[in-house]
Design a protein around this motif. Structure first.
Motif, PDB file in Angstrom:
ATOM      1  N   VAL A  54      11.874   5.532  -3.035  1.00 19.02           N
ATOM      2  CA  VAL A  54      11.077   5.146  -1.863  1.00 19.02           C
ATOM      3  C   VAL A  54      10.056   4.073  -2.252  1.00 19.02           C
ATOM      4  O   VAL A  54       9.866   3.087  -1.531  1.00 19.02           O
ATOM      5  N   ALA A  55       9.406   4.255  -3.402  1.00 18.06           N
ATOM      6  CA  ALA A  55       8.399   3.276  -3.857  1.00 18.06           C
ATOM      7  C   ALA A  55       9.036   1.908  -4.079  1.00 18.06           C
ATOM      8  O   ALA A  55       8.483   0.882  -3.668  1.00 18.06           O
ATOM      9  N   ILE A  56      10.198   1.893  -4.711  1.00 15.06           N
ATOM     10  CA  ILE A  56      10.898   0.623  -4.962  1.00 15.06           C
ATOM     11  C   ILE A  56      11.315  -0.031  -3.647  1.00 15.06           C
ATOM     12  O   ILE A  56      11.210  -1.252  -3.492  1.00 15.06           O
ATOM     13  N   ALA A  57      11.749   0.772  -2.688  1.00 15.00           N
ATOM     14  CA  ALA A  57      12.135   0.229  -1.375  1.00 15.00           C
ATOM     15  C   ALA A  57      10.940  -0.434  -0.694  1.00 15.00           C
ATOM     16  O   ALA A  57      11.066  -1.530  -0.123  1.00 15.00           O
ATOM     17  N   HIS A  58       9.769   0.203  -0.769  1.00 12.52           N
ATOM     18  CA  HIS A  58       8.558  -0.389  -0.177  1.00 12.52           C
ATOM     19  C   HIS A  58       8.181  -1.685  -0.888  1.00 12.52           C
ATOM     20  O   HIS A  58       7.758  -2.652  -0.249  1.00 12.52           O
ATOM     21  N   GLU A  59       8.328  -1.719  -2.199  1.00 12.58           N
ATOM     22  CA  GLU A  59       8.018  -2.947  -2.949  1.00 12.58           C
ATOM     23  C   GLU A  59       8.943  -4.087  -2.540  1.00 12.58           C
ATOM     24  O   GLU A  59       8.504  -5.222  -2.377  1.00 12.58           O
TER      25      GLU A  59
ATOM     26  N   LYS B  59      13.493  15.873 -10.209  1.00 12.23           N
ATOM     27  CA  LYS B  59      14.349  15.401  -9.114  1.00 12.23           C
ATOM     28  C   LYS B  59      13.509  14.754  -8.014  1.00 12.23           C
ATOM     29  O   LYS B  59      13.870  13.716  -7.470  1.00 12.23           O
ATOM     30  N   GLU B  60      12.395  15.398  -7.697  1.00 16.16           N
ATOM     31  CA  GLU B  60      11.506  14.849  -6.670  1.00 16.16           C
ATOM     32  C   GLU B  60      10.971  13.483  -7.112  1.00 16.16           C
ATOM     33  O   GLU B  60      10.843  12.571  -6.291  1.00 16.16           O
ATOM     34  N   GLN B  61      10.671  13.359  -8.401  1.00 17.36           N
ATOM     35  CA  GLN B  61      10.186  12.078  -8.916  1.00 17.36           C
ATOM     36  C   GLN B  61      11.221  10.975  -8.697  1.00 17.36           C
ATOM     37  O   GLN B  61      10.844   9.853  -8.338  1.00 17.36           O
ATOM     38  N   GLN B  62      12.463  11.271  -8.903  1.00 12.79           N
ATOM     39  CA  GLN B  62      13.504  10.249  -8.725  1.00 12.79           C
ATOM     40  C   GLN B  62      13.596   9.794  -7.267  1.00 12.79           C
ATOM     41  O   GLN B  62      13.764   8.607  -6.990  1.00 12.79           O
ATOM     42  N   GLU B  63      13.469  10.721  -6.339  1.00  9.37           N
ATOM     43  CA  GLU B  63      13.489  10.360  -4.913  1.00  9.37           C
ATOM     44  C   GLU B  63      12.251   9.540  -4.542  1.00  9.37           C
ATOM     45  O   GLU B  63      12.341   8.558  -3.805  1.00  9.37           O
ATOM     46  N   ILE B  64      11.108   9.944  -5.057  1.00  2.22           N
ATOM     47  CA  ILE B  64       9.864   9.220  -4.789  1.00  2.22           C
ATOM     48  C   ILE B  64       9.954   7.806  -5.355  1.00  2.22           C
ATOM     49  O   ILE B  64       9.518   6.835  -4.720  1.00  2.22           O
ATOM     50  N   LYS B  65      10.540   7.677  -6.530  1.00  2.00           N
ATOM     51  CA  LYS B  65      10.702   6.364  -7.165  1.00  2.00           C
ATOM     52  C   LYS B  65      11.553   5.443  -6.290  1.00  2.00           C
ATOM     53  O   LYS B  65      11.221   4.265  -6.111  1.00  2.00           O
TER      54      LYS B  65
ATOM     55  N   ILE C 193       0.847  -1.206   0.000  1.00  2.00           N
ATOM     56  CA  ILE C 193       0.000   0.000   0.000  1.00  2.00           C
ATOM     57  C   ILE C 193       0.877   1.248   0.000  1.00  2.00           C
ATOM     58  O   ILE C 193       0.610   2.211  -0.741  1.00  2.00           O
ATOM     59  N   LYS C 194       1.932   1.240   0.822  1.00  2.00           N
ATOM     60  CA  LYS C 194       2.848   2.388   0.848  1.00  2.00           C
ATOM     61  C   LYS C 194       3.516   2.588  -0.514  1.00  2.00           C
ATOM     62  O   LYS C 194       3.685   3.718  -0.964  1.00  2.00           O
ATOM     63  N   ALA C 195       3.894   1.485  -1.163  1.00  2.00           N
ATOM     64  CA  ALA C 195       4.504   1.584  -2.494  1.00  2.00           C
ATOM     65  C   ALA C 195       3.512   2.171  -3.495  1.00  2.00           C
ATOM     66  O   ALA C 195       3.870   3.051  -4.293  1.00  2.00           O
ATOM     67  N   SER C 196       2.275   1.728  -3.439  1.00  2.00           N
ATOM     68  CA  SER C 196       1.246   2.263  -4.344  1.00  2.00           C
ATOM     69  C   SER C 196       1.036   3.754  -4.121  1.00  2.00           C
ATOM     70  O   SER C 196       0.880   4.518  -5.080  1.00  2.00           O
ATOM     71  N   ASP C 197       1.027   4.159  -2.849  1.00  2.00           N
ATOM     72  CA  ASP C 197       0.903   5.589  -2.539  1.00  2.00           C
ATOM     73  C   ASP C 197       2.059   6.383  -3.145  1.00  2.00           C
ATOM     74  O   ASP C 197       1.858   7.461  -3.698  1.00  2.00           O
ATOM     75  N   GLN C 198       3.255   5.842  -3.031  1.00  2.00           N
ATOM     76  CA  GLN C 198       4.430   6.537  -3.579  1.00  2.00           C
ATOM     77  C   GLN C 198       4.361   6.626  -5.101  1.00  2.00           C
ATOM     78  O   GLN C 198       4.731   7.640  -5.685  1.00  2.00           O
TER      79      GLN C 198
END
Length: 156
Positions: A109-114, A101-107, A64-69
């Motif tokens: 975090v999303a990958i880490a949650h996955e 740049k923000e997109q790269q950081e968000i990406k 769910i956290k990954a989907s949010d990211q």
């Protein structure tokens, strides 16, 4: 996710009855050892079931956290695209870069949650298999008591 249920109540009653019979006759003393070992296996099964449920829940939360990211990532991309379509001067180019740049950081975090979700699911699968094996061991112990065959108990 559903918690894994371990149906052992009726086995405990049977084991209790048989262990009381074993105390009456010295030749059946091994039934007491079987009862104790089966009770320990039931404890391990309960713990493994609890942990399997925990990891299943954690995997779901991380997904769910990954989907949010990923939704946040897309929102930043949409903002950048809208800015690029507007003709408002040089300030927009800097804002577009900031969004990228923000997109790269968000990406990241999303990958880490996955990855965390996958790790929890792997643990869940292993623990669910352990619960199954413990349940089989309990069943074999019950059959061993009912048939009074020590050889089945030794297989556990």
């Amino acid at each position: 996710m559903e918690e894994i249920e371990i149906p052992t109540e009726h086995l405990h009653e049977t084991i209790q009855e048989k262990s009381e019979e074993a105390l009456k006759g010295a030749e059946n003393k091994w039934i007491m050892y079987l009862a104790i070992s089966t009770a320990l296996v039931a404890v391990f099964a309960a713990i493994a079931g609890l942990m399997a449920g925990h990891h299943s829940n954690e995997a779901l939360i991380e997904q769910i956290k990954a989907s949010d990211q990923w939704a946040y990532y897309q929102a930043k991309g949409i903002k950048a695209e809208i800015r690029s379509l507007q003709v408002n001067g040089s300030g927009d180019a800097a804002k577009i870069e900031q969004y990228k740049k923000e997109q790269q950081e968000i990406k990241k975090v999303a990958i880490a949650h996955e990855k965390l979700s996958e790790a929890h699911l792997d643990k869940h699968v292993s623990l669910a298999k352990a619960v199954t094996l413990f349940q089989i061991a309990i069943a074999v112990s019950a059959i061993s008591i009912l048939t009074k065959r020590k050889s089945l108990w030794y297989l556990n």
